[in-house]
Design an enzyme around this catalytic site. Sequence first.
Site, PDB file in Angstrom:
ATOM      1  N   ARG A 185       0.823  -1.217   0.000  1.00  0.00           N
ATOM      2  CA  ARG A 185       0.000   0.000   0.000  1.00  0.00           C
ATOM      3  C   ARG A 185       0.858   1.268   0.000  1.00  0.00           C
ATOM      4  NH1 ARG A 185      -5.461  -0.377   1.385  1.00  0.00           N
ATOM      5  NH2 ARG A 185      -6.176  -2.457   0.900  1.00  0.00           N
TER       6      ARG A 185
ATOM      7  N   ARG B  23      -3.658   6.597   0.369  1.00  0.00           N
ATOM      8  CA  ARG B  23      -4.210   7.781   1.028  1.00  0.00           C
ATOM      9  C   ARG B  23      -3.278   8.536   1.956  1.00  0.00           C
ATOM     10  NH1 ARG B  23      -9.492   4.861   2.888  1.00  0.00           N
ATOM     11  NH2 ARG B  23      -7.902   3.255   2.894  1.00  0.00           N
TER      12      ARG B  23
ATOM     13  N   ARG C 146      -7.377  11.633  -6.101  1.00  0.00           N
ATOM     14  CA  ARG C 146      -8.578  10.887  -5.690  1.00  0.00           C
ATOM     15  C   ARG C 146      -9.783  11.816  -5.503  1.00  0.00           C
ATOM     16  NH1 ARG C 146     -12.277   8.214  -4.785  1.00  0.00           N
ATOM     17  NH2 ARG C 146     -12.528   6.427  -3.393  1.00  0.00           N
TER      18      ARG C 146
ATOM     19  N   ASP D 269      -6.376  -2.885  -7.284  1.00  0.00           N
ATOM     20  CA  ASP D 269      -6.883  -3.477  -6.050  1.00  0.00           C
ATOM     21  C   ASP D 269      -7.090  -4.955  -6.339  1.00  0.00           C
ATOM     22  OD1 ASP D 269      -8.021  -2.582  -3.263  1.00  0.00           O
ATOM     23  OD2 ASP D 269      -9.392  -4.097  -4.017  1.00  0.00           O
TER      24      ASP D 269
ATOM     25  N   TYR E 144     -15.107 -11.665  -0.037  1.00  0.00           N
ATOM     26  CA  TYR E 144     -15.782 -10.441  -0.506  1.00  0.00           C
ATOM     27  C   TYR E 144     -16.975 -10.781  -1.385  1.00  0.00           C
ATOM     28  CZ  TYR E 144     -12.157  -7.437   1.375  1.00  0.00           C
ATOM     29  OH  TYR E 144     -11.311  -6.781   2.231  1.00  0.00           O
TER      30      TYR E 144
HETATM   31  O1  CP3 Z   1       0.008  -1.620  -2.479  1.00  0.00           O
HETATM   32  C1  CP3 Z   1      -0.294  -0.729  -3.289  1.00  0.00           C
HETATM   33  O2  CP3 Z   1       0.087   0.456  -3.166  1.00  0.00           O
HETATM   34  C2  CP3 Z   1      -1.097  -1.113  -4.515  1.00  0.00           C
HETATM   35  C3  CP3 Z   1      -2.494  -0.923  -4.423  1.00  0.00           C
HETATM   36  C4  CP3 Z   1      -3.387  -1.817  -3.558  1.00  0.00           C
HETATM   37  C5  CP3 Z   1      -4.648  -1.356  -3.086  1.00  0.00           C
HETATM   38  N1  CP3 Z   1      -5.282  -2.390  -2.512  1.00  0.00           N
HETATM   39  C6  CP3 Z   1      -5.145   0.009  -3.259  1.00  0.00           C
HETATM   40  C7  CP3 Z   1      -6.317   0.474  -2.491  1.00  0.00           C
HETATM   41  C8  CP3 Z   1      -3.267  -3.155  -3.172  1.00  0.00           C
HETATM   42  C9  CP3 Z   1      -2.103  -4.118  -3.358  1.00  0.00           C
HETATM   43  C10 CP3 Z   1      -4.477  -3.513  -2.508  1.00  0.00           C
HETATM   44  C11 CP3 Z   1      -4.735  -4.863  -1.992  1.00  0.00           C
HETATM   45  C12 CP3 Z   1      -5.977  -5.117  -1.248  1.00  0.00           C
HETATM   46  N2  CP3 Z   1      -7.212  -4.558  -1.403  1.00  0.00           N
HETATM   47  C13 CP3 Z   1      -6.095  -6.119  -0.258  1.00  0.00           C
HETATM   48  C14 CP3 Z   1      -4.990  -7.063   0.166  1.00  0.00           C
HETATM   49  C15 CP3 Z   1      -3.996  -6.432   1.048  1.00  0.00           C
HETATM   50  C16 CP3 Z   1      -4.494  -6.075   2.424  1.00  0.00           C
HETATM   51  O3  CP3 Z   1      -4.440  -4.882   2.754  1.00  0.00           O
HETATM   52  O4  CP3 Z   1      -4.886  -6.996   3.151  1.00  0.00           O
HETATM   53  C17 CP3 Z   1      -7.417  -6.101   0.214  1.00  0.00           C
HETATM   54  C18 CP3 Z   1      -8.009  -6.990   1.292  1.00  0.00           C
HETATM   55  C19 CP3 Z   1      -8.125  -5.110  -0.530  1.00  0.00           C
HETATM   56  C20 CP3 Z   1      -9.557  -4.761  -0.443  1.00  0.00           C
HETATM   57  C21 CP3 Z   1      -9.776  -3.339  -0.150  1.00  0.00           C
HETATM   58  N3  CP3 Z   1      -9.538  -2.302  -1.029  1.00  0.00           N
HETATM   59  C22 CP3 Z   1     -10.285  -2.760   1.055  1.00  0.00           C
HETATM   60  C23 CP3 Z   1     -10.681  -3.553   2.284  1.00  0.00           C
HETATM   61  C24 CP3 Z   1     -10.341  -1.378   0.862  1.00  0.00           C
HETATM   62  C25 CP3 Z   1     -10.898  -0.323   1.795  1.00  0.00           C
HETATM   63  C26 CP3 Z   1     -10.136  -0.131   3.004  1.00  0.00           C
HETATM   64  C27 CP3 Z   1      -8.698   0.227   2.785  1.00  0.00           C
HETATM   65  O5  CP3 Z   1      -7.834  -0.507   3.306  1.00  0.00           O
HETATM   66  O6  CP3 Z   1      -8.390   1.205   2.079  1.00  0.00           O
HETATM   67  C28 CP3 Z   1      -9.838  -1.110  -0.425  1.00  0.00           C
HETATM   68  C29 CP3 Z   1      -9.682   0.232  -1.044  1.00  0.00           C
HETATM   69  C30 CP3 Z   1      -8.320   0.592  -1.516  1.00  0.00           C
HETATM   70  N4  CP3 Z   1      -7.450  -0.225  -2.171  1.00  0.00           N
HETATM   71  C31 CP3 Z   1      -7.739   1.890  -1.423  1.00  0.00           C
HETATM   72  C32 CP3 Z   1      -6.493   1.832  -2.039  1.00  0.00           C
HETATM   73  C33 CP3 Z   1      -5.499   2.933  -2.240  1.00  0.00           C
HETATM   74  C34 CP3 Z   1      -8.401   3.129  -0.843  1.00  0.00           C
HETATM   75  C35 CP3 Z   1      -9.328   3.661  -1.870  1.00  0.00           C
HETATM   76  C36 CP3 Z   1      -9.651   5.090  -1.684  1.00  0.00           C
HETATM   77  O7  CP3 Z   1      -8.838   5.947  -2.094  1.00  0.00           O
HETATM   78  O8  CP3 Z   1     -10.757   5.380  -1.209  1.00  0.00           O
END
Ligand code: CP3
Length: 371
Positions: A45, A49, A58, A94, A172
Amino acid sequence: MAEPRALTVAQPASGGPAPQGEPTSVFLRACRGLPTERTPVWLMRQAGRYMPEYRALRERHGMLELIRTPELAAEVTLQPIEAFGFDAAIVFSDILPPLVGMGLELDFVRGEGPHIANPIGRPYDVDLLGTPPAEETMQGTLEAIRIVSRELAPRDVPVIGFAGAPFTLASYAIEGGATKDFARTKAFMLSEPAAWQRLMTKLVTVQADYLVAQAEAGAAALQVFDSWAGRALGRSDYVRLVKPYNTRLFEAVRRAGVPVVNFSLGVGAYLEEAVACGGDVIGVDWQLPLVTAWARIGHDRPVQGNLDPTALLAPWRGLRPRIDEVLDGAAGRSGHVFNVGHGVLPSTPVESVRRLVEYVRERTSRSQEGA
Ligand code: CP3
């Protein structure tokens, strides 16, 4: 003790070029257990944000729009590389968008995270899911990988592609969003074993194809995120209902010919089972000390991890000893990629990330010079 493979290769740190066929970037070398001039560092990540550059983009674009527009996804991918000089870039996407191609209606709701409007409730819903190729459904991400890998090639910074593991995606697809207890997922898994098998099989097909397509587009490494199996399941359910599918996924992705990281969160109670599923590199979560985890994994397997991401919320005097604990746990062995043990939190101060990267570089270069 030096790794056996390490004895036969020249150290680029000593000035000589890497032997033919060996990668030169510190990240890819560590993924193969080869010696490096310093410990590579990137963060799960790392784009997101906590970065003002990301928040600004965003404001103007939806999450799925960012992901599906190659130029925007490439821009977000590069933001943390420009800002901090990480040793690898993970493509901005994602784990959930591939579910859209299968027929699930995904949205990212501001402040709430992902939401699926038509979650799986009955066995029949599984039969309605398609398994289209990634070239048809994930072109935006594949094109973003092409753009970023071209951009970063001169700097020798590799691009990492990724996908979710079948259980995490199934959770999910069945819950429709986040859950604390995985009640629906586990009820479905235990009451509809045949449909569970069909669902997991379809997910393996789609994710394997997607991962291989990312490597073909230029990803030099791949990571599989299994974020929730370890949180949701005890050992026997994991072994029976998840492990066979993860094993099949890692097996299928070998044909991509690039190193694959197996990041399985919360599997400390049965780490050996999760490791046995496959992957060239094991992503270690933040719950076990790295020294303990690596001993259980076996030192012949490269590892990635495992700073507790909340340590980045502490001032430097609190953060530094935690970074030291990870580096001490790795003990200067080849085959360690420094990372967090779960994603960077949105409230992370940018300065802490900057300092972390500088410190890991400085400390690990020094220790190898002195060796
Ligand atoms: O690592 C990186 O920088 C690459 C991008 C990336 C995102 N999500 C961007 C994202 C990666 C590799 C993920 C993986 C992801 N997504 C996982 C596995 C890793 C982990 O954290 O366990 C999971 C379970 C998700 C599902 C997901 N996506 C959730 C639960 C959420 C909301 C809560 C949160 O953690 O942000 C997202 C949204 C998400 N994915 C955002 C980003 C930058 C935030 C979106 C926004 O800007 O509103």
